[in-house]
Motif scaffolding. Structure first.
Motif, PDB file in Angstrom:
ATOM      1  N   LEU B  75       0.820  -1.220   0.000  1.00 59.45           N
ATOM      2  CA  LEU B  75       0.000   0.000   0.000  1.00 59.45           C
ATOM      3  C   LEU B  75       0.847   1.261   0.000  1.00 59.45           C
ATOM      4  O   LEU B  75       0.308   2.360   0.009  1.00 59.45           O
ATOM      5  CB  LEU B  75      -0.895   0.018   1.259  1.00 59.45           C
ATOM      6  CG  LEU B  75      -2.031  -0.984   1.333  1.00 59.45           C
ATOM      7  CD1 LEU B  75      -2.640  -0.991   2.722  1.00 59.45           C
ATOM      8  CD2 LEU B  75      -3.097  -0.669   0.305  1.00 59.45           C
ATOM      9  N   ILE B  79      -0.856   5.113   0.507  1.00 58.70           N
ATOM     10  CA  ILE B  79      -1.133   5.620   1.855  1.00 58.70           C
ATOM     11  C   ILE B  79      -0.925   7.127   1.879  1.00 58.70           C
ATOM     12  O   ILE B  79       0.160   7.600   1.549  1.00 58.70           O
ATOM     13  CB  ILE B  79      -0.210   4.954   2.900  1.00 58.70           C
ATOM     14  CG1 ILE B  79      -0.468   3.452   2.964  1.00 58.70           C
ATOM     15  CG2 ILE B  79      -0.405   5.577   4.282  1.00 58.70           C
ATOM     16  CD1 ILE B  79       0.484   2.698   3.864  1.00 58.70           C
ATOM     17  N   PRO B  80      -1.965   7.900   2.244  1.00 56.77           N
ATOM     18  CA  PRO B  80      -1.800   9.359   2.326  1.00 56.77           C
ATOM     19  C   PRO B  80      -0.754   9.702   3.382  1.00 56.77           C
ATOM     20  O   PRO B  80      -0.774   9.146   4.476  1.00 56.77           O
ATOM     21  CB  PRO B  80      -3.183   9.857   2.744  1.00 56.77           C
ATOM     22  CG  PRO B  80      -4.108   8.737   2.473  1.00 56.77           C
ATOM     23  CD  PRO B  80      -3.327   7.481   2.591  1.00 56.77           C
ATOM     24  N   LYS B  81       0.147  10.613   3.048  1.00 50.47           N
ATOM     25  CA  LYS B  81       1.266  10.920   3.944  1.00 50.47           C
ATOM     26  C   LYS B  81       0.789  11.445   5.310  1.00 50.47           C
ATOM     27  O   LYS B  81       1.400  11.147   6.344  1.00 50.47           O
ATOM     28  CB  LYS B  81       2.182  11.973   3.306  1.00 50.47           C
ATOM     29  CG  LYS B  81       3.006  11.431   2.150  1.00 50.47           C
ATOM     30  CD  LYS B  81       4.211  10.653   2.616  1.00 50.47           C
ATOM     31  CE  LYS B  81       4.859   9.872   1.480  1.00 50.47           C
ATOM     32  NZ  LYS B  81       4.073   8.695   0.998  1.00 50.47           N
ATOM     33  N   ILE B  83      -1.720  10.642   7.151  1.00 54.91           N
ATOM     34  CA  ILE B  83      -2.214   9.665   8.135  1.00 54.91           C
ATOM     35  C   ILE B  83      -1.397   8.376   8.060  1.00 54.91           C
ATOM     36  O   ILE B  83      -1.875   7.297   8.407  1.00 54.91           O
ATOM     37  CB  ILE B  83      -3.717   9.357   7.923  1.00 54.91           C
ATOM     38  CG1 ILE B  83      -3.964   8.906   6.487  1.00 54.91           C
ATOM     39  CG2 ILE B  83      -4.580  10.539   8.284  1.00 54.91           C
ATOM     40  CD1 ILE B  83      -5.310   8.246   6.322  1.00 54.91           C
ATOM     41  N   VAL B  87      -2.460   4.601   9.565  1.00 54.28           N
ATOM     42  CA  VAL B  87      -2.722   3.467   8.675  1.00 54.28           C
ATOM     43  C   VAL B  87      -1.848   2.283   9.091  1.00 54.28           C
ATOM     44  O   VAL B  87      -2.313   1.143   9.166  1.00 54.28           O
ATOM     45  CB  VAL B  87      -2.457   3.868   7.209  1.00 54.28           C
ATOM     46  CG1 VAL B  87      -2.563   2.655   6.302  1.00 54.28           C
ATOM     47  CG2 VAL B  87      -3.442   4.930   6.778  1.00 54.28           C
ATOM     48  N   VAL B  90      -3.316   0.656  12.075  1.00 55.88           N
ATOM     49  CA  VAL B  90      -4.500  -0.160  11.779  1.00 55.88           C
ATOM     50  C   VAL B  90      -4.077  -1.509  11.219  1.00 55.88           C
ATOM     51  O   VAL B  90      -4.616  -2.552  11.606  1.00 55.88           O
ATOM     52  CB  VAL B  90      -5.431   0.582  10.787  1.00 55.88           C
ATOM     53  CG1 VAL B  90      -6.526  -0.356  10.298  1.00 55.88           C
ATOM     54  CG2 VAL B  90      -6.038   1.799  11.434  1.00 55.88           C
TER      55      VAL B  90
END
Lengths: 265, 232
Positions: B75, B79-81, B83, B87, B90
């Motif tokens: 991913l 994955i947005p930097k 958050i 992530v 999680v």
């Protein structure tokens, strides 16, 4: 990256993770339930391992279920020492349990005194004798502790015991479960004195002086030891009225025997 | 320039060459997560009283590091930097929960003994450390190997510490008493057990003993591999 794509990513991820976990939890639930009930039953059987003559931890799930089906019966008592009927059980547990076998006794131990149900397990040994197992629950140093105490058929002497705990320190408090040399001290100790009054056990440091009523403490586990002592004193007291009624039955039958013998003479 | 790098990177997706081997073997000794990076010490103290507990914990951490590295690496470009860490958390929490559910279903007594420590793998620094340091910048297969290697490096130390603690603290291995006056193979026989004079030392079962054993291990390792002395 913009906010909307961050939110989209988070949502998709959360949904996938939640879905997979929910699937797993509900899929494995039946196995978890079986494991839990077998674990609890093994705890009870540990208190009669001597009479059973087998290593309880080596028993398979099926063997545990078989022993429970054939050799163990359970009755529910209230704190006044009266046996509670099935109808009362379902009203006292708000319909959660219909017979004494389905009652969650760990949950009952958290209820206020008068509304509580206590289990009395009866183990029918191969030699035909009945051993009764009582259940007690209290607090150790970190978390809950509980135990099963087996009585000899005379209702006065301890015939076996098993303790367990949620989170006592390994090597110290956890010894109440792990150290056989310690907990087997309870076997042979008495719960009733010569007058027939209830006298629980004391856990003492620095040597036992009254071998019938005292047990040597575990060094380094003072608070767990006190917890065990408190748990036994309080927990076994609830069974006292019921056991007393057994005593008077015994005495009655003894006197009847004597009278019959006298008339024969 | 960029094109050339592209070409050199075109190799089979699952290759196993020298570098891949290094990813697996490095964390066992020279870059060990516990003794060299000094991460994950907390759980190493808590679960090493018995060998079987340490082995199950080691396997659990290996699975979590390997698969969290794999998933994060898969991913990593999506994955947005902002958050990133959440992530990763999680993913770790998801895997730990899966491991715990299976353990509870297939080895209930061990699950009961490990109690909270399985759940606490989520907070184990090794796992997130590998995600940040490796998986976010490397391809899935290599990340997977790196996770496996680091988990294994952790497990090896756990097993060594547990071996010493259980042997000298309880006189047993895998709950089977082998030394001391109550050695099981010598019971009910005229045989005198191995080290029959040894009284199990309860201190070894307590948490400080794990600290001593770990300290001695680190000392021995650094005496042998001088270049590790100034690393941390």
């Amino acid at each position: 990256m913009g906010n909307s794509s961050v939110i989209k990513f988070t949502l998709i991820m959360t949904v996938i993770v939640a879905f997979v976990l929910a699937l797993l939890v509900s899929g494995l639930k039946p196995i978890h339930n079986v494991n839990e009930s077998v674990y609890n039953k093994k705890g009870i059987l540990s208190a009669v391992s001597e009479q059973l003559g087998k290593d309880v931890n080596a028993l398979s799930n099926q063997e545990v279920q078989d022993i429970f089906a054939n050799q163990i019966t359970v009755q529910a008592l209230n704190t006044e020492g009266k046996i509670v009927s099935d109808d009362e059980i379902s009203s006292m547990t708000n319909g959660l349990a219909k017979t004494a076998a389905d009652v969650d006794f760990a949950l009952e131990a958290k209820k206020p005194e008068g509304e509580r149900l206590l289990p009395l397990y009866t183990f029918k040994a191969k030699d035909g004798k009945d051993y009764n197992i009582m259940y007690v629950r209290g607090k150790g140093l970190w978390d809950e502790i509980w135990g099963y105490i087996t009585l000899q058929p005379d209702w006065k002497t301890i015939a076996g015991e098993a303790f367990d705990h949620k989170g006592e320190t390994p090597g110290l408090g956890a010894e109440i479960k792990d150290n056989k040399a310690w907990f087997s001290q309870f076997t042979g100790r008495k719960l009733y004195n010569e007058k027939g009054d209830f006298q629980s056990l004391e856990i003492v440091k620095g040597g036992v002086k009254q071998p019938d009523y005292q047990v040597d403490a575990i060094s380094g586990a003072t608070i767990t030891g006190k917890g065990v002592q408190e748990m036994l004193q309080r927990g076994l007291k609830y069974y006292d009225p019921y056991i007393k009624s057994k005593f008077s039955n015994q005495m009655e039958s003894d006197t009847v025997h004597q009278m019959m013998n006298d008339t024969i003479k | 320039m960029a094109d050339i790098i592209e070409i050199t990177e075109k190799e089979p997706a699952i290759a196993f060459g020298k570098e891949e081997k290094k990813l697996l073997t490095d964390p066992i000794n020279e870059n060990n997560p516990i003794t060299v990076q000094v991460l994950g010490v907390c759980s190493a103290l808590a679960v090493t009283t018995l060998l079987n507990k340490a082995i199950v914990m080691g396997i659990a951490v290996m699975l979590v590091t390997a698969f969290s590295n794999l998933f994060t690496s898969l991913l990593r470009n999506y994955i947005p930097k902002q958050i990133r860490m959440i992530v990763q958390l999680v993913i770790i929490a998801f895997l730990v929960t899966v491991v715990e559910l299976f353990l509870k279903a297939y080895n209930y007594p061990i699950w009961k003994e490990l109690s909270v420590f399985i759940g606490l793998i989520i907070t184990n620094c090794i796992v997130m450390g590998r995600l940040e340091a490796f998986a976010m910048a490397n391809k899935p297969w290599r990340s997977f190997l790196d996770g496996l290697g680091n988990g294994f490096g952790y497990a090896v130390i756990l097993v060594i510490v547990a071996f010493i603690r259980e042997l000298f603290g309880k006189g047993s291995l895998f709950n089977y008493k082998i030394i001391g006056p109550t050695a099981e193979y010598a019971l009910n026989t005229s045989q005198i057990g191995w080290l029959h004079w040894y009284v199990p030392n309860n201190l070894m079962i307590l948490a400080p003993a794990a600290m001593f054993v770990l300290g001695v291990l680190i000392w021995l390792q650094r005496t042998k591999y001088k270049k590790l002395v100034d690393i941390s």
